[in-house]
Design an enzyme around this catalytic site. Structure first.
Site, PDB file in Angstrom:
ATOM      1  N   LYS A 150      -7.094   2.728  -2.571  1.00  0.00           N
ATOM      2  CA  LYS A 150      -8.533   3.027  -2.556  1.00  0.00           C
ATOM      3  C   LYS A 150      -8.840   4.332  -3.292  1.00  0.00           C
ATOM      4  O   LYS A 150      -9.700   4.382  -4.168  1.00  0.00           O
ATOM      5  CB  LYS A 150      -9.062   3.146  -1.107  1.00  0.00           C
ATOM      6  CG  LYS A 150      -8.962   1.886  -0.297  1.00  0.00           C
ATOM      7  CD  LYS A 150      -9.498   2.065   1.112  1.00  0.00           C
ATOM      8  CE  LYS A 150      -8.666   3.016   1.978  1.00  0.00           C
ATOM      9  NZ  LYS A 150      -7.287   2.530   2.247  1.00  0.00           N
TER      10      LYS A 150
ATOM     11  N   LYS B  47      -8.121  13.045   5.530  1.00  0.00           N
ATOM     12  CA  LYS B  47      -7.020  13.554   4.702  1.00  0.00           C
ATOM     13  C   LYS B  47      -7.543  14.371   3.520  1.00  0.00           C
ATOM     14  O   LYS B  47      -6.816  15.163   2.934  1.00  0.00           O
ATOM     15  CB  LYS B  47      -6.205  12.380   4.120  1.00  0.00           C
ATOM     16  CG  LYS B  47      -5.336  11.647   5.103  1.00  0.00           C
ATOM     17  CD  LYS B  47      -4.244  10.824   4.415  1.00  0.00           C
ATOM     18  CE  LYS B  47      -4.727   9.736   3.463  1.00  0.00           C
ATOM     19  NZ  LYS B  47      -5.427   8.597   4.064  1.00  0.00           N
TER      20      LYS B  47
ATOM     21  N   ASP C 293      -9.493   1.766   7.986  1.00  0.00           N
ATOM     22  CA  ASP C 293     -10.061   0.730   8.845  1.00  0.00           C
ATOM     23  C   ASP C 293     -11.380   1.164   9.466  1.00  0.00           C
ATOM     24  O   ASP C 293     -11.553   2.321   9.806  1.00  0.00           O
ATOM     25  CB  ASP C 293      -9.073   0.388   9.971  1.00  0.00           C
ATOM     26  CG  ASP C 293      -7.848  -0.301   9.420  1.00  0.00           C
ATOM     27  OD1 ASP C 293      -8.016  -1.352   8.776  1.00  0.00           O
ATOM     28  OD2 ASP C 293      -6.741   0.236   9.617  1.00  0.00           O
TER      29      ASP C 293
ATOM     30  N   LYS D   7      -6.928  -1.928   3.121  1.00  0.00           N
ATOM     31  CA  LYS D   7      -5.785  -1.550   3.955  1.00  0.00           C
ATOM     32  C   LYS D   7      -5.287  -0.140   3.594  1.00  0.00           C
ATOM     33  O   LYS D   7      -5.424   0.283   2.442  1.00  0.00           O
ATOM     34  CB  LYS D   7      -4.663  -2.558   3.693  1.00  0.00           C
ATOM     35  CG  LYS D   7      -3.420  -2.365   4.547  1.00  0.00           C
ATOM     36  CD  LYS D   7      -2.397  -3.442   4.192  1.00  0.00           C
ATOM     37  CE  LYS D   7      -1.091  -3.224   4.905  1.00  0.00           C
ATOM     38  NZ  LYS D   7      -0.373  -2.019   4.473  1.00  0.00           N
TER      39      LYS D   7
HETATM   40  N1  LIG Z   1      -2.095  -0.511  -9.207  1.00  0.00           N
HETATM   41  C1  LIG Z   1      -1.169   0.304  -8.704  1.00  0.00           C
HETATM   42  N2  LIG Z   1       0.092   0.257  -9.149  1.00  0.00           N
HETATM   43  C2  LIG Z   1       1.038   1.060  -8.629  1.00  0.00           C
HETATM   44  N3  LIG Z   1       0.811   1.986  -7.686  1.00  0.00           N
HETATM   45  C3  LIG Z   1      -0.429   2.072  -7.205  1.00  0.00           C
HETATM   46  C4  LIG Z   1      -1.499   1.253  -7.684  1.00  0.00           C
HETATM   47  N4  LIG Z   1      -2.630   1.590  -7.006  1.00  0.00           N
HETATM   48  C5  LIG Z   1      -2.285   2.582  -6.164  1.00  0.00           C
HETATM   49  N5  LIG Z   1      -0.970   2.881  -6.276  1.00  0.00           N
HETATM   50  C6  LIG Z   1      -0.206   3.906  -5.541  1.00  0.00           C
HETATM   51  O1  LIG Z   1      -0.279   3.619  -4.147  1.00  0.00           O
HETATM   52  C7  LIG Z   1      -0.233   4.820  -3.397  1.00  0.00           C
HETATM   53  C8  LIG Z   1      -1.375   4.845  -2.418  1.00  0.00           C
HETATM   54  O2  LIG Z   1      -2.607   4.915  -3.087  1.00  0.00           O
HETATM   55  P1  LIG Z   1      -3.891   5.587  -2.479  1.00  0.00           P
HETATM   56  O3  LIG Z   1      -3.595   6.891  -1.880  1.00  0.00           O
HETATM   57  O4  LIG Z   1      -4.942   5.493  -3.514  1.00  0.00           O
HETATM   58  O5  LIG Z   1      -4.171   4.545  -1.325  1.00  0.00           O
HETATM   59  P2  LIG Z   1      -5.354   4.586  -0.247  1.00  0.00           P
HETATM   60  O6  LIG Z   1      -5.765   3.177  -0.060  1.00  0.00           O
HETATM   61  O7  LIG Z   1      -6.385   5.543  -0.657  1.00  0.00           O
HETATM   62  O8  LIG Z   1      -4.565   5.091   1.008  1.00  0.00           O
HETATM   63  P3  LIG Z   1      -5.183   5.622   2.373  1.00  0.00           P
HETATM   64  O9  LIG Z   1      -5.583   4.409   3.150  1.00  0.00           O
HETATM   65  O10 LIG Z   1      -4.025   6.331   3.002  1.00  0.00           O
HETATM   66  O11 LIG Z   1      -6.325   6.516   2.033  1.00  0.00           O
HETATM   67  C9  LIG Z   1      -0.328   5.963  -4.405  1.00  0.00           C
HETATM   68  O12 LIG Z   1       0.940   6.499  -4.578  1.00  0.00           O
HETATM   69  C10 LIG Z   1      -0.801   5.294  -5.667  1.00  0.00           C
HETATM   70  O13 LIG Z   1      -0.330   5.944  -6.807  1.00  0.00           O
HETATM   71 MG   LIG Z   2      -7.240   7.216   0.463  1.00  0.00          MG
END
Ligand SMILES: Nc1ncnc2c1ncn2[C@@H]1O[C@H](COP(=O)(O)OP(=O)(O)OP(=O)(O)O)[C@@H](O)[C@H]1O
Ligand SMILES: [Mg+2]
Ligand code: SF4
Lengths: 362, 261
Positions: free
Chosen positions: B14, B40, B123, B9
Site C-alpha cells: 500500500k 507507523k 485492516d 492486507k
Molecule cells: N510490486 C512489488 N514487487 C516487489 N516488492 C514489492 C512490491 N510492492 C511492494 N513491495 C515490497 O513489499 C514490502 C511492503 O510494502 P509496503 O510497506 O508498501 O506495504 P504496506 O501494505 O504499506 O504494509 P503495511 O500494511 O505494513 O503498511 C516493501 O518492502 C516493498 O518494497
Molecule cells: Mg503501509
C-alpha cells in the site's frame, strides 16, 4: 426492544461505593475528569478523597498508563493513604489500559485495589463484585464473606430485573403521593385499632433516613389502640465492619426510644434476601397496613395487604406505583442526605407523621 | 475522482504504491497530497527521503500546530502529512485518526489539491480506523491485493467492511502480478463487482527504491514498473466510478481458487 433505555446506575459508581464500604482512603478514577461527577461529589461527603486521571484525547490516543502511574504516586505523597481504590472507566477500559501495571509502576500495588470496570460492563452490581473479588485476593475479606456478598449482589440485580427499575424498556418518573395524606391514613389505621407493620428493608447507609419513620411512628402510636410492629434488616453481625456499625448505631438509637424490633430479617447489605424474609413474615401476621421502607419492591406483598411503599427517586416511585403498592412516598433525599451522616436523620414521611400527629392532638 | 484511500492486507504494498502513485501524478504537474494514516508513519518517507514528525505527536505538545510544522513538500512537488498514532499495543489508533484527520481538514484547504491519497492501516478493525471512508474524506477506496489466497481473503474482508458502512470502492490494483495469477484476480473482481485498475509486476526496482527511501518513479524513471504505475495513476485520476462492493463467503472465495489455492 429488549434493552432498557432510561438511565441506569453505573458499575463505576457501584465500585466506588464498595471501595468506600471497604474504607478506602482515596479512589482514583482512571478516566475523564467529568466521569461520574455526581457520585464522586456525594462520596466525598463520606470523607473519601476522589481524584481522576483527567484523561483527554491525547491519552486516549497514546495511552494513559503513564498518567495513572503519576497520579498514583502523587496521591500517595499527598494523602499518605492506607488503601487506594483504582477504578476503570469506559475511556480507559476501551483502549485496554492495565490498572495493575500502572500501580506496580508507581510502587503502590500493595495498597491498591484495582477494578477494571466501566459503564458498559453490565449491571451496576458488576462493579461492586469486581471490587470484592480484588479485596478477597488482597486478603481484606474472607472467601466466605465474598461469596455471601456476591450472592446478595446477584440477587439484588435479579430483583431489579424482576420487580425494580430494570424490569421494562422504559420507566417514567412520578412524584408519588402527598406524605401528609399518607401519614393521615397510617394514623387513622392505628387510631381505629388496626394492626400496622413497619418494615425497614433498606440498603446500607440509607437506613439512617428510613429509620426516622420508625421513631416517628412509635411516638405517634402513643394513646392509640392499634398495634404497631417493627421488622428490620438490622442484623449487627452481618457484613463489613462499616455496615455492621450502621446497624449497631440505628439499633442503639431505636432502643433509646424504647423501640423493639420484632423480627430481624438480615443485614443492611442483604435487602434482596431480607425482603423475601419480610414478605414471608408479613403474610404470616397479615397486618391491616404494611409500611415498607427502603427497597419496597423486594417485599412483594402489594395487592395482598394494604401497603405504603417508601423509596427514593421519582423513577423508583413510578415503578412502585405501577407494581400496585397502594401509597407511594418519594423519600427524595434518602440517598444524598444519608451520605456523610452517621445518625438517624429526619425524613419526609417521619416529619409528616409528626406533623399530622401534632394536628390530631392540637 | 479527487481523493482515494488505499486499503489492503498488511505488507501488500500500500505505502509503496501510494508514494509511487503520488510521485507519478506530481510528475504530471498535479498538486498532490499524500496523507499517511498509519501509526507507523512510513507513507511519506519515499517522497521526502526522511521521516517527519507526525501530526498527533505535534498536537500532544501544542493543540493547534501550524501547517508548516506538519505539511512537507517532496519529490515532484508532492505534499505529505503523517497523522501518526500510538505505539503498538497502547492507546487507540482509531481515535487518533479521527482527531488527526479532523484537524488536518480543518487546517488545510483540501480543495486546493488536485488529488488526495490516504494511505491507511491494513485492516478496518474498528470504527475509528474506518473514519477516512465513513466520513467520506476519501471518495473511493482502492483495494491492493496480490494473487495469494490470504491477500484476496483480506481484500474480501475489506469489501465486507465497506459494504457494512456503505462505502464505495473504485478499483483493484493487482500487485506483484504474474500472468498465472491474473485469472484469480479477474474472478474476484467480477464477483465483488469492482474493476481491476491495473497490475504492478513483482519488481526488484521497487524494493531497491524503497530501501533507498525513494520512489521508483524517481530513480527508475523508465522502468517497466514505473510505466505500469504511471498508467495506473492516470486511470485512478480519471476514474469517475465507484460503488459499494459485494463480498464473498469463504466457500465462494475458495471457489475462485478451485482445486489449487
Ligand atoms: N510490486 C512489488 N514487487 C516487489 N516488492 C514489492 C512490491 N510492492 C511492494 N513491495 C515490497 O513489499 C514490502 C511492503 O510494502 P509496503 O510497506 O508498501 O506495504 P504496506 O501494505 O504499506 O504494509 P503495511 O500494511 O505494513 O503498511 C516493501 O518492502 C516493498 O518494497
Ligand atoms: Mg503501509
Ligand atoms: S462514558 Fe463512561 S468514561 Fe465517559 S463519562 Fe460516562 S461513565 Fe465516564
Amino acid at each position: 426492544m429488549s434493552i432498557i433505555i432510561h438511565p441506569r446506575p453505573s458499575p463505576i459508581a457501584a465500585a466506588m461505593y464498595m471501595l468506600r464500604d471497604l474504607d478506602a482512603d482515596v479512589i482514583v478514577l482512571h478516566g475523564p475528569s467529568g466521569c461520574c461527577f455526581g457520585p464522586a461529589r456525594l462520596l466525598e461527603k463520606e470523607g473519601v478523597k476522589i481524584v481522576t486521571t483527567a484523561l483527554s484525547d491525547n491519552e486516549l490516543v497514546f495511552g494513559g498508563e503513564g498518567r495513572l502511574s503519576k497520579v498514583l504516586k502523587r496521591v500517595d505523597e499527598l494523602f499518605n493513604p492506607h488503601l487506594i481504590g483504582v477504578v476503570g472507566t469506559c475511556a480507559s477500559m476501551i483502549i485496554g489500559e492495565n490498572l495493575k501495571k500502572a500501580a506496580i509502576e508507581a510502587g503502590v500495588i500493595e495498597k491498591c485495589l484495582c477494578c477494571s470496570v466501566h459503564s458498559g460492563s453490565g449491571d451496576n452490581t458488576v462493579g461492586a463484585i469486581e471490587v470484592l473479588k480484588e479485596a478477597t485476593n488482597a486478603g481484606l475479606i474472607t472467601q466466605d464473606e465474598y461469596e455471601r456478598q456476591k450472592y446478595m449482589l446477584e440477587m439484588a440485580a435479579l430483583v431489579e430485573r424482576r420487580r425494580g427499575t430494570a424490569r421494562s424498556e422504559y420507566i417514567g418518573n412520578c412524584q408519588g403521593d402527598d406524605p401528609n395524606m399518607v401519614a393521615r391514613q397510617i394514623l387513622r389505621t392505628l387510631r381505629d385499632g388496626g394492626d400496622v407493620a413497619c418494615i425497614l428493608n433498606a440498603k446500607k447507609e440509607t437506613a439512617f433516613i428510613y429509620a426516622d419513620t420508625l421513631l416517628a411512628l412509635s411516638d405517634a402510636k402513643k394513646g392509640k389502640s392499634g398495634n404497631l410492629r417493627f421488622i428490620a434488616n438490622l442484623d449487627p453481625n452481618v457484613g463489613l465492619p462499616r455496615i455492621r456499625s450502621y446497624s449497631k448505631e440505628i439499633l442503639r438509637e431505636l432502643s433509646c426510644k424504647g423501640i423493639f424490633i420484632e423480627r430481624i430479617t438480615g443485614g443492611l447489605d442483604e435487602y434482596p434476601v431480607s425482603g423475601e424474609r419480610a414478605t414471608e413474615y408479613i403474610m404470616e401476621v397479615k397486618p391491616d397496613l404494611a409500611i415498607i421502607l427502603g427497597i419496597p419492591h423486594a417485599v412483594a406483598v402489594e395487592g395482598k395487604i394494604r401497603t405504603v411503599a417508601v423509596s427514593s427517586g421519582t423513577r423508583a416511585t413510578y415503578n412502585l406505583k405501577s407494581l400496585g403498592y397502594d401509597y407511594v412516598i418519594n423519600e427524595r433525599h434518602a440517598h444524598r442526605a444519608s451520605l456523610g451522616n452517621r445518625r438517624i436523620c429526619k425524613s419526609i414521611l417521619g416529619e409528616s407523621i409528626r406533623m399530622v400527629s401534632r394536628e390530631d392532638k392540637g | 475522482m479527487k481523493s482515494v484511500a488505499i486499503y489492503g492486507k498488511g505488507g501488500i504494498g500500500k505505502s509503496t504504491l501510494a508514494s509511487n502513485i503520488a510521485a507519478a501524478l506530481g510528475e504530471m504537474g498535479l498538486k498532490i497530497l499524500l496523507v499517511g494514516c498509519d501509526p507507523k508513519s512510513d507513507s511519506a518517507t519515499n517522497i521526502l527521503g526522511k521521516k517527519i514528525d507526525p501530526l498527533l505527536e505535534l498536537m500532544k505538545i501544542d493543540k493547534n500546530p501550524a501547517p508548516e510544522s506538519f505539511l512537507f513538500q517532496g519529490i515532484n512537488g508532492v505534499h505529505c502529512v503523517e497523522i501518526g498514532g500510538p505505539e503498538p499495543g497502547v492507546g487507540c489508533a482509531g481515535r487518533g485518526l479521527i482527531l488527526g484527520i479532523g484537524y488536518l481538514l480543518q487546517k488545510l484547504k483540501i480543495e486546493s489539491f488536485d488529488f488526495v491519497i490516504f494511505d491507511v492501516p491494513a485492516d478496518i478493525v474498528c470504527g475509528g480506523l474506518a473514519v477516512v471512508v465513513k466520513e467520506k474524506y476519501a471518495e473511493g477506496v482502492i483495494i491492493v491485493t496480490s494473487d495469494e489466497f490470504m491477500s484476496i481473503y483480506a481484500a474480501n474482508n475489506i469489501c465486507r467492511g465497506l459494504a457494512s458502512i456503505k462505502a464505495a470502492a473504485c478499483g483493484i490494483i493487482y500487485n506483484k502480478a504474474t500472468s498465472k495469477g491474473m485469472r484469480y484476480i479477474e474472478e474476484f473482481s467480477k464477483r465483488i463487482g469492482i474493476p481491476i485498475i491495473g497490475s504492478v509486476p513483482y519488481s526488484e526496482e521497487l524494493i531497491f527504491a524503497d530501501k533507498k527511501r525513494k520512489t521508483s518513479i524517481e530513480i527508475f524513471h523508465d522502468s517497466e514498473v514505473s510505466r505500469a504505475i504511471r498508467s495506473i495513476s492516470i486511470s485512478i485520476f480519471n476514474n469517475k466510478q465507484a460503488k459499494v462492493p459485494n463480498w464473498l463467503s469463504i466457500k465462494e472465495l475458495e471457489e475462485i481458487f478451485g482445486e489449487n489455492p
